[in-house]
Motif scaffolding. Structure first.
Motif, PDB file in Angstrom:
ATOM      1  N   LEU A  69      13.920 179.360  -0.696  1.00  0.00           N
ATOM      2  CA  LEU A  69      14.753 178.174  -0.916  1.00  0.00           C
ATOM      3  C   LEU A  69      14.731 177.754  -2.382  1.00  0.00           C
ATOM      4  O   LEU A  69      15.483 176.911  -2.812  1.00  0.00           O
ATOM      5  N   ARG A  93      20.614 186.503   3.247  1.00  0.00           N
ATOM      6  CA  ARG A  93      20.935 185.989   4.570  1.00  0.00           C
ATOM      7  C   ARG A  93      20.346 186.861   5.677  1.00  0.00           C
ATOM      8  O   ARG A  93      20.007 186.366   6.740  1.00  0.00           O
ATOM      9  N   ARG A  96      16.392 186.068   5.714  1.00  0.00           N
ATOM     10  CA  ARG A  96      15.911 184.732   6.050  1.00  0.00           C
ATOM     11  C   ARG A  96      15.339 184.573   7.448  1.00  0.00           C
ATOM     12  O   ARG A  96      14.334 183.880   7.619  1.00  0.00           O
ATOM     13  N   PHE A 103       8.463 171.863   8.290  1.00  0.00           N
ATOM     14  CA  PHE A 103       8.203 170.845   7.283  1.00  0.00           C
ATOM     15  C   PHE A 103       7.218 169.794   7.760  1.00  0.00           C
ATOM     16  O   PHE A 103       6.916 169.678   8.936  1.00  0.00           O
ATOM     17  N   SER A 108      12.401 163.638   8.527  1.00  0.00           N
ATOM     18  CA  SER A 108      13.293 164.136   7.497  1.00  0.00           C
ATOM     19  C   SER A 108      13.838 165.520   7.820  1.00  0.00           C
ATOM     20  O   SER A 108      14.917 165.888   7.364  1.00  0.00           O
ATOM     21  N   SER A 109      13.084 166.303   8.602  1.00  0.00           N
ATOM     22  CA  SER A 109      13.527 167.678   8.808  1.00  0.00           C
ATOM     23  C   SER A 109      14.406 167.841  10.035  1.00  0.00           C
ATOM     24  O   SER A 109      14.960 168.923  10.254  1.00  0.00           O
ATOM     25  N   GLU A 122      20.720 175.408  16.227  1.00  0.00           N
ATOM     26  CA  GLU A 122      21.422 175.508  14.945  1.00  0.00           C
ATOM     27  C   GLU A 122      21.202 176.835  14.231  1.00  0.00           C
ATOM     28  O   GLU A 122      22.155 177.433  13.714  1.00  0.00           O
ATOM     29  N   VAL A 126      24.188 179.197  12.893  1.00  0.00           N
ATOM     30  CA  VAL A 126      24.422 179.558  11.495  1.00  0.00           C
ATOM     31  C   VAL A 126      24.460 181.062  11.308  1.00  0.00           C
ATOM     32  O   VAL A 126      25.279 181.611  10.582  1.00  0.00           O
ATOM     33  N   GLN A 127      23.544 181.750  11.990  1.00  0.00           N
ATOM     34  CA  GLN A 127      23.497 183.204  11.840  1.00  0.00           C
ATOM     35  C   GLN A 127      24.515 183.895  12.734  1.00  0.00           C
ATOM     36  O   GLN A 127      24.612 185.115  12.749  1.00  0.00           O
ATOM     37  N   LEU A 176      14.967 182.167  15.426  1.00  0.00           N
ATOM     38  CA  LEU A 176      15.440 183.453  14.898  1.00  0.00           C
ATOM     39  C   LEU A 176      14.390 184.546  15.005  1.00  0.00           C
ATOM     40  O   LEU A 176      14.523 185.595  14.378  1.00  0.00           O
TER      41      LEU A 176
ATOM     42  N   PHE B 234      16.240 168.557   6.637  1.00  0.00           N
ATOM     43  CA  PHE B 234      17.061 169.291   7.601  1.00  0.00           C
ATOM     44  C   PHE B 234      18.173 170.077   6.903  1.00  0.00           C
ATOM     45  O   PHE B 234      18.649 171.076   7.427  1.00  0.00           O
ATOM     46  N   ARG B 236      17.555 171.447   3.910  1.00  0.00           N
ATOM     47  CA  ARG B 236      16.779 172.603   3.426  1.00  0.00           C
ATOM     48  C   ARG B 236      16.564 173.609   4.542  1.00  0.00           C
ATOM     49  O   ARG B 236      16.673 174.823   4.330  1.00  0.00           O
ATOM     50  N   ALA B 237      16.228 173.065   5.724  1.00  0.00           N
ATOM     51  CA  ALA B 237      15.973 173.962   6.847  1.00  0.00           C
ATOM     52  C   ALA B 237      17.225 174.778   7.157  1.00  0.00           C
ATOM     53  O   ALA B 237      17.147 175.987   7.385  1.00  0.00           O
ATOM     54  N   ALA B 238      18.391 174.102   7.127  1.00  0.00           N
ATOM     55  CA  ALA B 238      19.626 174.828   7.429  1.00  0.00           C
ATOM     56  C   ALA B 238      19.893 175.902   6.387  1.00  0.00           C
ATOM     57  O   ALA B 238      20.371 176.986   6.696  1.00  0.00           O
ATOM     58  N   ARG B 239      19.557 175.586   5.128  1.00  0.00           N
ATOM     59  CA  ARG B 239      19.695 176.631   4.103  1.00  0.00           C
ATOM     60  C   ARG B 239      18.765 177.776   4.406  1.00  0.00           C
ATOM     61  O   ARG B 239      19.067 178.937   4.143  1.00  0.00           O
ATOM     62  N   GLY B 240      17.590 177.401   4.964  1.00  0.00           N
ATOM     63  CA  GLY B 240      16.632 178.447   5.339  1.00  0.00           C
ATOM     64  C   GLY B 240      17.154 179.358   6.427  1.00  0.00           C
ATOM     65  O   GLY B 240      16.656 180.467   6.605  1.00  0.00           O
ATOM     66  N   PHE B 241      18.158 178.896   7.200  1.00  0.00           N
ATOM     67  CA  PHE B 241      18.737 179.786   8.200  1.00  0.00           C
ATOM     68  C   PHE B 241      19.858 180.611   7.586  1.00  0.00           C
ATOM     69  O   PHE B 241      20.445 181.446   8.254  1.00  0.00           O
ATOM     70  N   GLY B 242      20.168 180.332   6.328  1.00  0.00           N
ATOM     71  CA  GLY B 242      21.248 181.075   5.696  1.00  0.00           C
ATOM     72  C   GLY B 242      22.577 180.363   5.729  1.00  0.00           C
ATOM     73  O   GLY B 242      23.623 180.993   5.627  1.00  0.00           O
ATOM     74  N   ALA B 243      22.565 179.015   5.829  1.00  0.00           N
ATOM     75  CA  ALA B 243      23.836 178.299   5.898  1.00  0.00           C
ATOM     76  C   ALA B 243      24.508 178.252   4.538  1.00  0.00           C
ATOM     77  O   ALA B 243      23.848 178.176   3.511  1.00  0.00           O
ATOM     78  N   TYR B 247      29.226 174.917   5.130  1.00  0.00           N
ATOM     79  CA  TYR B 247      28.637 174.499   6.404  1.00  0.00           C
ATOM     80  C   TYR B 247      27.784 173.248   6.215  1.00  0.00           C
ATOM     81  O   TYR B 247      27.875 172.296   6.969  1.00  0.00           O
TER      82      TYR B 247
END
Lengths: 276, 351, 324
Positions: A69, A93, A96, A103, A108-109, A122, A126-127, A176, B234, B236-243, B247
């Motif tokens: 990240l 991608r 990942r 977190f 926040s997460s 989710e 996304v994938q 995943l 959240f 950051r987490a979505a970026r961690g899934f490759g978003a 998106y």
């Protein structure tokens, strides 16, 4: 399968990682802050490496770099046999899913406007894996795996307790089917008794799913209980590494000694070491 | 304790008010442009249920007017000429909601004109003019607010999400716009554009001018929301899934900004309607013969009108229920919004 | 000190940017003062051309800007075509009149809003608060246009107050006290209009700011120490709520020149407002630019003053500024 891992090959390896930031405020500052310097370590499959240090020692920066990240200023990160710092976003991608982050603060997460089911599915969305029905089924299975009752699946995290929210975060991270889970202070925001329950969950999952953990914490005792290897960080550097027994019973660096004394009163181990 | 129905109630109330204006043709007895030069500045007609002989009638009626030489008020009632008010009658043609041709009116008269709120210098019915004028003023406010929010949201999101030089540039620009006096800017902008244009062009100009001047404050607010949403784990987490960025913006960042935008809308719309009224009042807005709440008040700049004809003030009151409605809506929105604030992980609990 | 300096530089840059923007935009607008003159058959085209040359309208844009800045330094701020005089003195007189109006109104409004807002917050939920909330809401929904018009009718019908202007004819002949009284009579209605339109918002903000602070633990602790209620409210709560209130005060200062536009126009107060309206309609370029810039000066200045007051009042800002 992207990686071929055998037990004597490290699954995740960092080599000379450096991360420097310009100071955030003034436009003309020439000062740089080194968040990470010469960080190198290895984690072997199905083991747990604990990263311990005080606030500001660079632990979270390291977690973000490992989870791809953030990009380190220099250095290399190896997943299995692939080097990942040089990959572009598209190539990343595919990588990942193998390494996921849990977190510290679930407030926040987790997106408060989404339901538990949506949150957990989710990553699959996304994938773009699985159709809608299959996603739902998988999400339900994940929730069950972390011990969240089925009737809470359509509720928002606002009504969950702290421990349940963190379980939710873990469930999402598992969606995943990653090989490595980075737990960035994942227990620090929880109550003592709740921490113990989540720890048990994590240990169970490690056995049943064959996970590798990077456990980041400022709590030395907890780290020692949970892990096989410990690395101690101070001001962006790793000052000591070794197996739990070695580090706890014979700490070499002053920072390590200070952390142990602060956590346990004296350099002795109150928790039984982890059973392999 | 939050009342979940509060928001709904205000929405319904506002919806009704807007519906009445939208269906102005139905509620207005006459065409707003229809003149009657024989009857300038007629005071509001008195409606009776009991006639001069003391008899009660179910259907309200009014008397024709005649000129009285003896009394101070030049017009008096002629009790010989009673005209009945009919409901759901056919009257002047109009287009409901802009496209449906229709002749049905809520009320009207066969012969004789009823001036519920009086008439103006050309004998035009003020009630009809106020209703139709509302269409112009409200539409200008709504469209203007829409434009401003679109601009503000786009700029704020770009600045907040992408950061860097884009953020610095856009925010300096926003500071500049906020520092300039809004009202003067509005007037100057409008006045420096061609003045002698058709009513439609004037309307568009006014709307665009109002819409482009006030983008800075919403932009800053949206930027703030986007900045804090971007830093949330959240995302950051979505970026961690490759978003992808698209998106993230669509599903996480912009929904967070929606409550801010809605509240801003409720605050800006009445302000912009008032801005149109002010522009038209001073002659820079929608010109005659198209009525707007502002240019209906423009007659008051004449001294004689100011002191003699009190009913010419009524257009200024027309906006009051709308102000009230939007005020209530803004309050309800502020209370209702923020599902995005979740308390920090509760200590204790079953885990 | 560094903080002050930095803020001043920022303000100066802002003003510069505003001046360029306004200049650019008014100069680029279609039509100018002389278009009106061209329509007048009595004035020959040659006259117009020479007038344009006289006022340098035929020079390129950057040159005009530099000339304008030059005249700014000399206190002239360009030239008004309509009034045939430098813009500077024109603006000063009108601005002075506006300030007389707005300063009075602002002081009165704040003097009323602070105690009422505090009282409302302190009695939250009980009848004083409810009555005040209802009253502020009612006035909030009345557009200032309506208020100004109503007060105007009041003046006209009752004859108690003059209907416009700063002073009556024959002002010169009055004694000092008479002069003062005359101005006050003329001031009353416009000030009332301004106060009535700004009071609701002010009271609401004061109430909100104090209300937020009232639940704070440190205040309860002070109460537990036996500190009397009034002192508690005014010295403790007010200070803690100073942050948003000072920002609000900054806005009030900022609006000193531009906030009374409508009231001035409707009630014929000879301030900046009517001048600007005339100039805008007549495309009197330099008057418009000068007026906008002057108002911007106040807006930026108000912000600056608020920043300085915050710096002085809030120790958190001082430490933040020091660590930078």
């Amino acid at each position: 399968m992207l990686f071929r891992c055998e037990n004597d090959q490290p699954l995740l390896r960092a080599e000379n990682l450096e991360k420097r930031y310009k100071r955030a405020d003034a436009l003309d500052s020439k000062e740089e802050v080194a968040a990470l310097s010469e960080v190198s370590f290895s984690i072997f499959p199905r083991t747990t490496l604990a990263l311990v240090g005080e606030s500001g020692s660079g632990k979270s920066t390291l977690a973000l770099c490992l989870a791809c990240l953030e990009r380190p200023t220099s250095g290399n990160i190896w997943f299995g046999e692939r080097e990942v710092t040089a990959l572009n976003e598209k190539e990343l991608r595919a990588i990942r899913p193998q390494i996921q982050l849990v977190f510290q603060d679930p407030a926040s997460s987790l997106n408060p406007g989404w339901t538990a089911l949506e949150i957990v599915s989710e990553p699959l969305l996304v994938q773009q894996r699985l159709g809608k029905q299959a996603r739902r089924a998988k999400a339900h299975a994940l929730l069950e795996q972390v011990g969240i009752p089925a009737e809470k699946a359509s509720k928002r995290p606002g009504i969950f307790s702290g421990g349940q929210r963190q379980r939710l975060a873990i469930a999402r991270a598992l969606a995943l089917e990653p090989k490595v889970l980075i737990l960035d202070e994942a227990l620090s925001a929880l109550d003592c008794s709740v921490q113990a329950q989540i720890v048990n969950l994590l240990l169970e999952l490690q056995t049943s799913l064959g996970l590798t953990y990077l456990f980041i914490s400022h709590d030395f005792a907890m780290a020692a209980h949970l892990s096989d290897q410990i690395a101690v960080m101070h001001q962006g550097r790793i000052v000591e590494t070794g197996s739990v027994e070695t580090v706890v019973h014979a700490p070499k660096h002053t920072v390590t000694q200070r952390l142990i004394t602060a956590a346990m009163g004296s350099p002795a181990l109150p928790y039984p070491p982890k059973v392999a | 304790m939050k009342n979940p129905h509060r928001l709904g109630r205000w929405l319904v109330a506002l919806g009704l008010l807007h519906a009445i204006i939208a269906c102005a043709g139905f509620f207005a007895p006459y065409d707003p442009r229809e003149q009657d030069r024989e009857n300038p500045y007629v005071p509001p007609t008195r409606v009776h249920l009991v006639d001069a002989h003391g008899r009660f009638h179910f259907r309200p009626f009014f008397y024709g007017s005649l000129i009285r030489e003896d009394s101070f008020e030049r017009l008096g009632e002629d009790s010989a000429k009673a005209v009945q008010i009919q409901f759901f009658t056919h009257g002047a043609r109009y287009h409901l909601l802009g496209f449906l041709p229709c002749r049905l009116h809520l009320f009207g008269t066969g012969s004789g004109r009823i001036y519920v709120l009086g008439s103006d210098a050309y004998g035009r019915d003020q009630l009809s003019r106020i209703l139709y004028g509302g269409q112009i003023s409200l539409l200008a406010g709504l469209l203007g607010a829409g434009l401003t929010l679109l601009l503000g949201a786009t700029i704020g999101t770009t600045a907040g999400y992408f950061g860097g030089w884009r953020d610095a540039l856009l925010m300096r620009l926003a500071e500049l716009f906020v520092a300039l006096p809004w009202l003067y800017l509005l007037f100057a902008l409008r006045a420096f554009l061609p003045l002698a244009v058709s009513p439609l062009e004037a309307f568009l100009l006014v709307t665009v001018v109002i819409g482009t001047v006030g983008w800075a404050r919403p932009a800053r607010l949206v930027r703030g929301v986007v900045l804090s949403a971007k830093e949330r784990d959240f995302v950051r987490a979505a970026r961690g899934f490759g978003a992808s960025n698209g998106y993230l913006l669509r599903r996480h960042v912009l929904p967070a900004a929606s409550s801010v935008l809605l509240t801003q809308a409720a605050i800006l719309i009445p302000q912009f309607v008032l801005a149109e009224m002010t522009l038209s009042f001073l002659g820079l807005g929608v010109p005659e013969p198209v009525p707007s709440w502002g240019n209906l008040l423009a007659n008051l700049q004449e001294y004689s009108v100011l002191i003699s004809y009190w009913w010419m003030y009524l257009p200024a009151l027309a906006i009051v229920p709308f102000f009230l409605g939007y005020l209530g809506l803004a309050g309800a929105l502020q209370e209702h919004a923020n599902p995005y604030k979740m308390e920090a992980a509760s200590l204790g609990g079953t885990g | 000190m560094r903080y002050t300096f930095r803020r001043m530089i920022q303000a100066a840059i802002l003003l510069f940017g505003a001046s360029v923007l306004t200049f650019l935009f008014s100069a680029l607008a279609p039509g100018n003062y002389f278009d009106e003159m061209r329509l007048n058959p009595q004035i020959s085209p040659e006259t117009i051309i020479s007038l344009r040359g006289q006022y340098h309208l035929d020079r390129p844009l950057p040159v005009r800007y530099v000339q304008w800045v030059n005249s700014l330094i000399h206190g002239e701020m360009g030239f008004s075509f309509a009034y045939n005089s430098p813009v500077g003195p024109l603006l000063w007189v009108r601005a002075r009149n506006t300030l007389i109006l707005t300063l009075t109104a602002t002081l009165i409004a704040w003097a009323i809003a602070l105690p009422l807002g505090i009282w409302s917050a302190a009695t939250a939920g009980r009848w004083p608060d409810r009555v005040l909330s209802w009253a502020t809401a009612s006035f909030l929904v009345l557009p200032d246009l309506l208020l100004a018009l109503c007060l105007l009718i009041l003046a006209v019908r009752s004859g108690w107050f003059p209907t416009g202007g700063l002073v009556s004819t024959g002002f010169e002949t009055l004694l000092p006290f008479g002069k003062f009284r005359d101005i006050v009579m003329h001031l009353t209605l416009p000030v009332t209009a301004l106060v009535l339109s700004s009071l609701p918002i002010l009271i609401r903000h004061v109430r909100a700011a104090i209300g937020e602070v009232l639940g704070a633990p440190f205040l309860r602790a002070a109460e537990g120490h036996g500190i009397p209620r009034r002192r508690l409210l005014y010295r403790y709560a007010l200070r803690a709520a100073a942050n948003p209130l000072i920002s609000l005060f900054g806005f009030s200062i900022g609006a000193l020149l531009s906030g009374s536009f409508l009231v001035e126009v409707v009630m014929s107060w000879p301030g900046l407002g009517p001048l600007m309206l005339e100039a805008i309609l007549a495309r009197d370029l330099y008057v418009v630019i000068g007026g906008v810039l002057l108002s911007t000066l106040f807006l930026v200045g108000g912000n600056f003053i608020a920043d300085m007051m915050l710096y002085w009042a809030d120790p958190r800002i001082r430490t933040e500024a020091a660590t930078q």
